[in-house]
Scaffold this active site. Structure first.
Site, short mmCIF file in Angstrom:
data_model
loop_
_atom_site.label_atom_id
_atom_site.label_comp_id
_atom_site.label_asym_id
_atom_site.label_seq_id
_atom_site.Cartn_x
_atom_site.Cartn_y
_atom_site.Cartn_z
N TRP A 133 0.79 -1.23 0.00
CA TRP A 133 0.00 0.00 0.00
C TRP A 133 0.83 1.28 0.00
CZ3 TRP A 133 1.98 2.36 4.10
CH2 TRP A 133 2.46 1.57 5.15
N ASN A 134 2.11 1.22 0.30
CA ASN A 134 2.83 2.48 0.55
C ASN A 134 3.09 3.30 -0.71
OD1 ASN A 134 4.65 0.44 -0.16
ND2 ASN A 134 6.34 1.36 0.98
N LYS A 157 -2.88 -8.65 -7.21
CA LYS A 157 -3.47 -8.72 -5.89
C LYS A 157 -2.84 -7.59 -5.09
CE LYS A 157 -4.02 -9.77 -1.48
NZ LYS A 157 -3.94 -8.52 -0.71
N HIS A 158 -3.60 -6.48 -4.90
CA HIS A 158 -3.05 -5.32 -4.21
C HIS A 158 -3.40 -5.38 -2.73
CE1 HIS A 158 -0.93 -1.65 -4.21
NE2 HIS A 158 -1.34 -1.17 -5.37
N GLY A 209 6.48 -6.71 -0.17
CA GLY A 209 5.72 -6.73 1.07
C GLY A 209 6.58 -7.12 2.24
N SER A 210 5.93 -7.72 3.24
CA SER A 210 6.60 -8.07 4.48
C SER A 210 7.41 -9.35 4.34
CB SER A 210 5.57 -8.24 5.60
OG SER A 210 4.77 -9.39 5.35
N GLU A 231 10.63 -8.35 -2.99
CA GLU A 231 11.20 -7.11 -2.46
C GLU A 231 10.56 -6.92 -1.10
OE1 GLU A 231 11.47 -3.85 -0.84
OE2 GLU A 231 10.14 -3.06 -2.41
N LEU A 232 11.37 -7.09 -0.04
CA LEU A 232 10.83 -7.14 1.32
C LEU A 232 11.27 -5.90 2.10
CD1 LEU A 232 11.48 -10.96 1.86
CD2 LEU A 232 9.45 -9.84 0.91
N CYS A 265 10.40 1.33 2.31
CA CYS A 265 11.37 0.27 2.59
C CYS A 265 12.80 0.79 2.47
CB CYS A 265 11.13 -0.92 1.67
SG CYS A 265 11.03 -0.51 -0.08
N GLU A 362 12.77 -3.35 11.62
CA GLU A 362 12.39 -2.27 10.70
C GLU A 362 11.25 -1.49 11.34
OE1 GLU A 362 11.11 -1.53 6.06
OE2 GLU A 362 10.46 -3.39 7.02
#
Length: 463
Positions: A133-134, A157-158, A209-210, A231-232, A265, A362
């Site tokens: 979402w960021n 899938k957002h 995401g996470s 990409e975490l 991130c 984080e």
């Protein structure tokens, strides 16, 4: 999974959306696969025309697209418009460069008997993109533009709190002339993600995401023998050397930590300052953070946005509490943030000792960890003492030496005298618990293509 637009400044629920049904998901996969069979044969010029149209529409309707970002996740208006522009530039990068980047390559061979070896790039098919979402548009554009350019089709899938942004991007590509089915937004559930990955017509998954989500999706993709990119998270180091221009450096530090509400991130989460300039930097940094103005993200005077949701704010406050329980010192900085909205008071954490687990966390919001390094070597040691490996930065008046120090920092990206450059024509990605794979440029373009060898051999058979 509830898909809903909840204004993070007012707390008002503006719209809700039903989860996709299994039938809708299966229909979307079938349509994406059918679209792929024709889209893969579409010329580079025709693919580029669609992407250019998309970029033009984003620029034409920038205010409307930006407003949706502010409503859904609280992004400052100026930052929302910048994200719309960045997304348009990503489309335009691939308009200009895809054909050359995917040009067949003649390979050097050791023996003429090996024949004429050519490396060609062919699209794989339907891909699944799972996005956060960021940066609701930029994250889509970062995977969509290169993969459509390569000839693939995508299912999206957002994040559940930006459903209207997701739908807006689907409408954007439809208006731009993309064939039906080639890009589809799905309000998918977690179980449906696995359904999609396991479908034989789906050939890869890209997730931003996470760590938790990445671990689950990577395991599902691996079990299904599908390619994945992740990409975490990140805990980027902001290294300040003794010869840094402190006025410029502290301004970049305040920006680098607090843009997008600190929910980035690649924001500067760990300030690592060498001993000779530590106290002077901290004084300047504290004053800079205190000057931030929290408020309505639609107000041009606001410089600190709310977090994306009340839950995000509550979780961040809990992280601060736990860091203090483990020995850290927390200093709240600046005037009190509004009681209304998902705000967190800007906080500086110091004395985060070697045994404090928060040292390796984080913090996704306006929380800064400050570390005093004995010298340059110690600063590099602290920078590399992280499970993450996304980005980082080095500040110095000697840029040649800055590049040498940057080379010692173990991450996917390092910048000298800038906290992070998120651009359409720069590579993006990390290592270790920050994920694997790359997005943007040629590497991102080729993540989901078949690197196919064609070898033309014309010699007599030998027995």
């Amino acid at each position: 999974m509830a898909y809903a637009t909840i204004n993070p400044y007012t707390g008002e629920t503006l719209a809700t959306f039903a989860d996709a049904t299994d039938a809708e998901v299966k229909e979307a996969i079938a349509e994406a696969d059918a679209a792929f069979l024709s889209w893969r044969k579409t010329s580079f010029a025709d693919r580029a025309r669609v992407l250019q149209n998309a970029g033009n529409i984003l620029r034409r309707d920038s205010d409307a697209y930006a407003r949706l970002l502010t409503l859904e996740m609280g992004k400052l208006t100026v930052e929302a418009k910048a994200e719309v522009d960045l997304s348009a530039r990503i489309f335009e990068y691939y308009v200009r460069n895809t054909k050359a980047l995917l040009k067949p390559e003649k390979l050097p061979v050791l023996d003429p008997a090996e024949g004429e070896a050519i490396l060609v790039y062919e699209p794989l098919g339907v891909l699944l993109a799972i996005e956060p979402w960021n940066f609701p548009y930029y994250q889509i554009a970062r995977i969509l533009a290169p993969q459509l350019s390569a000839g693939n089709t995508l299912l999206l899938k957002h994040a559940s709190n930006v459903p209207q942004s997701a739908a807006a991007f689907e409408r954007l590509l439809k208006e731009a002339g993309l064939p039906d089915g080639a890009f589809r937004n799905l309000y998918a559930t977690r179980s449906q993600i696995e359904l999609i990955i396991n479908d034989p017509r789906v050939h890869g998954v890209a997730l931003t995401g996470s760590e938790g989500a990445g671990s689950v999706v990577a395991a599902q993709a691996g079990k299904a023998l599908k390619k994945s990119t992740l990409e975490l998270g990140g805990a980027d180091a902001f290294v300040v050397l003794a010869d840094a221009d402190l006025e410029k450096t502290t301004k970049w530090a305040v920006f680098g930590r607090h843009w997008n509400g600190g929910q980035v991130c690649v924001s500067s989460k760990r300030m690592i300052i060498v001993e000779p300039v530590y106290d002077a930097f901290v004084d300047r940094y504290r004053n800079g953070v205190a000057s931030l103005m929290a408020g309505d993200p639609f107000d041009a005077k606001t410089t600190l946005a709310p977090l994306s949701s009340q839950k995000a704010a509550d979780d961040l406050k809990d992280q601060i509490r736990r860091a203090v329980e483990h020995g850290a010192t927390a200093e709240e900085v600046g005037p009190p943030v509004p009681n209304r909205g998902a705000f967190v008071q800007p906080t500086i954490l110091t004395e985060v000792g070697e045994e404090n687990p928060a040292r390796h966390w984080e913090f996704f919001g306006p929380v800064s960890m400050l570390f005093r390094a004995k010298d340059e070597a110690d600063a590099v040691r602290i920078a590399n003492d992280s499970p993450f490996g996304l980005g980082g930065s080095v500040f110095t008046s000697n840029t040649t030496h800055g590049a040498e120090v940057a080379n010692k920092i173990s991450t996917g990206m390092v910048f000298v005298n800038h906290p992070t450059k998120v651009e359409a024509d720069l590579l993006f990605g990390g290592i270790r618990r920050s994920g694997y794979g790359r997005e943007l440029l040629g590497l991102g373009l080729k993540e989901f293509v078949n690197h196919k060898l064609i070898d033309v051999v014309d010699i007599d058979a030998r027995f």
